[in-house]
Design an enzyme around this catalytic site. Structure first.
Site, PDB file in Angstrom:
ATOM      1  N   ASP A  53       0.842  -1.204   0.000  1.00  0.00           N
ATOM      2  CA  ASP A  53       0.000   0.000   0.000  1.00  0.00           C
ATOM      3  C   ASP A  53       0.875   1.252   0.000  1.00  0.00           C
ATOM      4  O   ASP A  53       0.367   2.371  -0.128  1.00  0.00           O
ATOM      5  CB  ASP A  53      -1.014  -0.008   1.153  1.00  0.00           C
ATOM      6  CG  ASP A  53      -0.358   0.050   2.523  1.00  0.00           C
ATOM      7  OD1 ASP A  53       0.885  -0.035   2.617  1.00  0.00           O
ATOM      8  OD2 ASP A  53      -1.106   0.168   3.517  1.00  0.00           O
ATOM      9  N   ASP A  92      -0.973  -6.346  -0.369  1.00  0.00           N
ATOM     10  CA  ASP A  92      -1.047  -5.686   0.935  1.00  0.00           C
ATOM     11  C   ASP A  92      -2.496  -5.268   1.179  1.00  0.00           C
ATOM     12  O   ASP A  92      -3.086  -4.559   0.355  1.00  0.00           O
ATOM     13  CB  ASP A  92      -0.158  -4.435   0.872  1.00  0.00           C
ATOM     14  CG  ASP A  92       0.411  -4.032   2.207  1.00  0.00           C
ATOM     15  OD1 ASP A  92       0.163  -4.732   3.204  1.00  0.00           O
ATOM     16  OD2 ASP A  92       1.138  -3.018   2.232  1.00  0.00           O
ATOM     17  N   LYS A 120      -0.921  -9.561   2.921  1.00  0.00           N
ATOM     18  CA  LYS A 120      -0.201  -9.096   4.114  1.00  0.00           C
ATOM     19  C   LYS A 120      -1.121  -8.182   4.911  1.00  0.00           C
ATOM     20  O   LYS A 120      -1.843  -7.380   4.328  1.00  0.00           O
ATOM     21  CB  LYS A 120       1.072  -8.325   3.724  1.00  0.00           C
ATOM     22  CG  LYS A 120       1.819  -7.735   4.912  1.00  0.00           C
ATOM     23  CD  LYS A 120       3.178  -7.175   4.523  1.00  0.00           C
ATOM     24  CE  LYS A 120       3.158  -5.778   4.008  1.00  0.00           C
ATOM     25  NZ  LYS A 120       2.586  -4.765   4.949  1.00  0.00           N
ATOM     26  N   GLU A 184       9.420  -4.115  10.615  1.00  0.00           N
ATOM     27  CA  GLU A 184       9.720  -2.784  10.058  1.00  0.00           C
ATOM     28  C   GLU A 184      10.287  -1.838  11.105  1.00  0.00           C
ATOM     29  O   GLU A 184       9.705  -1.635  12.179  1.00  0.00           O
ATOM     30  CB  GLU A 184       8.445  -2.186   9.426  1.00  0.00           C
ATOM     31  CG  GLU A 184       8.722  -0.794   8.841  1.00  0.00           C
ATOM     32  CD  GLU A 184       7.702  -0.283   7.844  1.00  0.00           C
ATOM     33  OE1 GLU A 184       6.764  -1.023   7.488  1.00  0.00           O
ATOM     34  OE2 GLU A 184       7.861   0.872   7.400  1.00  0.00           O
TER      35      GLU A 184
HETATM   36  O1  KIV Z   1       3.529  -1.169   1.734  1.00  0.00           O
HETATM   37  C1  KIV Z   1       4.707  -1.557   1.790  1.00  0.00           C
HETATM   38  O2  KIV Z   1       5.532  -1.289   0.887  1.00  0.00           O
HETATM   39  C2  KIV Z   1       5.126  -2.323   2.954  1.00  0.00           C
HETATM   40  C3  KIV Z   1       6.584  -2.606   3.115  1.00  0.00           C
HETATM   41  C4  KIV Z   1       7.258  -1.416   3.660  1.00  0.00           C
HETATM   42  C5  KIV Z   1       6.838  -3.806   3.926  1.00  0.00           C
HETATM   43  O3  KIV Z   1       4.321  -2.668   3.754  1.00  0.00           O
END
Ligand code: KIV
Length: 270
Positions: A53, A92, A120, A184
């Site tokens: 995201d 995501d 995720k 993170e």
């Molecule tokens: O959205 C994203 O790019 C992420 C990464 C930073 C793991 O969640």
């Protein structure tokens, strides 16, 4: 496409990633948001493409990832699938798209429907993870700095209490069924501890060298933004300077059109 030998012969699964942890083979993940970036990532042999995201910031210029919706994400997941047919694609789940286990399962199915191999979620929402696993959808966890709900972007886990809480969250996500957990922006010692405590792989971003794998936002590592125009966390390594190259190419185009150098006969229709 370039070096096809670098393309993984078979898409990764939770089991093959766990084997990599056992063997000590580092896992690579990069974000990809569209057809060409997905092709770059697959040609380079990256193990997983994350349709993060973070596209809200990197591609759409939003101030936060909270503005990203399912409707915005779905075409990007489909484009990445087309560009990287042999790579594990993680979608995501955007802010509010997994507020309840039922909503999470319904939205995750939409991602799977356009080609995602897994999803995720940010935070230790074990009931959501369990519901997704019951629905046979693979889930990647995410602890530490959680951009969807963060009020600032400082490292997490610097106090003993916060470090213990992040570690407990990571363990809970593993117990709930996550096949892998993103760590993170946290001290490398904490990421090391979590990596040793979990049997599933950890994928770090700003979490040091002891994680089982690494992820970066592709626009950050390629320098694919207007020069000086994007906040760069200190842990990002720049591997290219695409923004500078693009501005210079556009400038030359302007000059050549104005001076009559372009189009010449070679670039005209006879
Ligand atoms: O959205 C994203 O790019 C992420 C990464 C930073 C793991 O969640």
């Amino acid at each position: 496409m370039s070096d096809s030998a670098a393309v993984p012969a078979k898409k990764h699964s939770g089991a093959s990633l766990r084997d990599m942890k056992t063997d000590g083979t580092k896992i690579t993940m990069l974000t990809a948001y569209d057809f060409p970036t997905a092709q770059f990532v697959e040609a380079a042999g990256v193990d997983m493409a994350l349709v993060g995201d973070s596209l809200g910031n990197a591609v759409y210029g939003f101030r936060t990832t909270r503005e990203v919706t399912m409707e915005l994400m779905l075409p990007h997941v489909a484009a990445v699938r087309r560009g990287a047919p042999n790579t594990h694609v993680v979608a995501d789940m955007p802010f509010r798209s997994f507020d309840t286990p039922e909503l999470a399962v319904a939205n995750a199915r939409r991602f799977v429907g356009v080609g995602a191999d897994s999803v995720k979620i940010e935070g230790a929402l074990t009931d959501v993870v369990e519901a997704l696993c019951d629905a046979r959808i693979d889930v990647m966890g995410h602890v530490g700095l959680l951009p969807q709900t963060a009020k600032d972007f400082k490292a997490r886990g610097r106090t003993q209490e916060e470090a213990d809480a992040i570690c407990a969250d990571a363990r809970a996500l593993e117990r709930a069924g996550c096949f892998c957990v993103v760590l993170e922006h946290m001290p490398l010692g904490l990421a090391h501890r979590i990596t040793e405590e979990l049997s599933v792989p950890t994928i770090g971003i700003g979490a040091g060298p002891h994680c089982d794998g690494q992820v970066l936002v592709i626009h950050d590592m390629l320098g694919f933004f207007f020069p000086g125009g994007r906040f760069q966390p200190p842990f990002v390594k720049r591997y290219a300077a695409i923004g500078e190259i693009a501005v210079e190419a556009c400038r030359r185009y302007v000059e050549e059109v104005r001076s009559g150098v372009f189009p010449d006969l070679a670039h005209s229709t006879g």
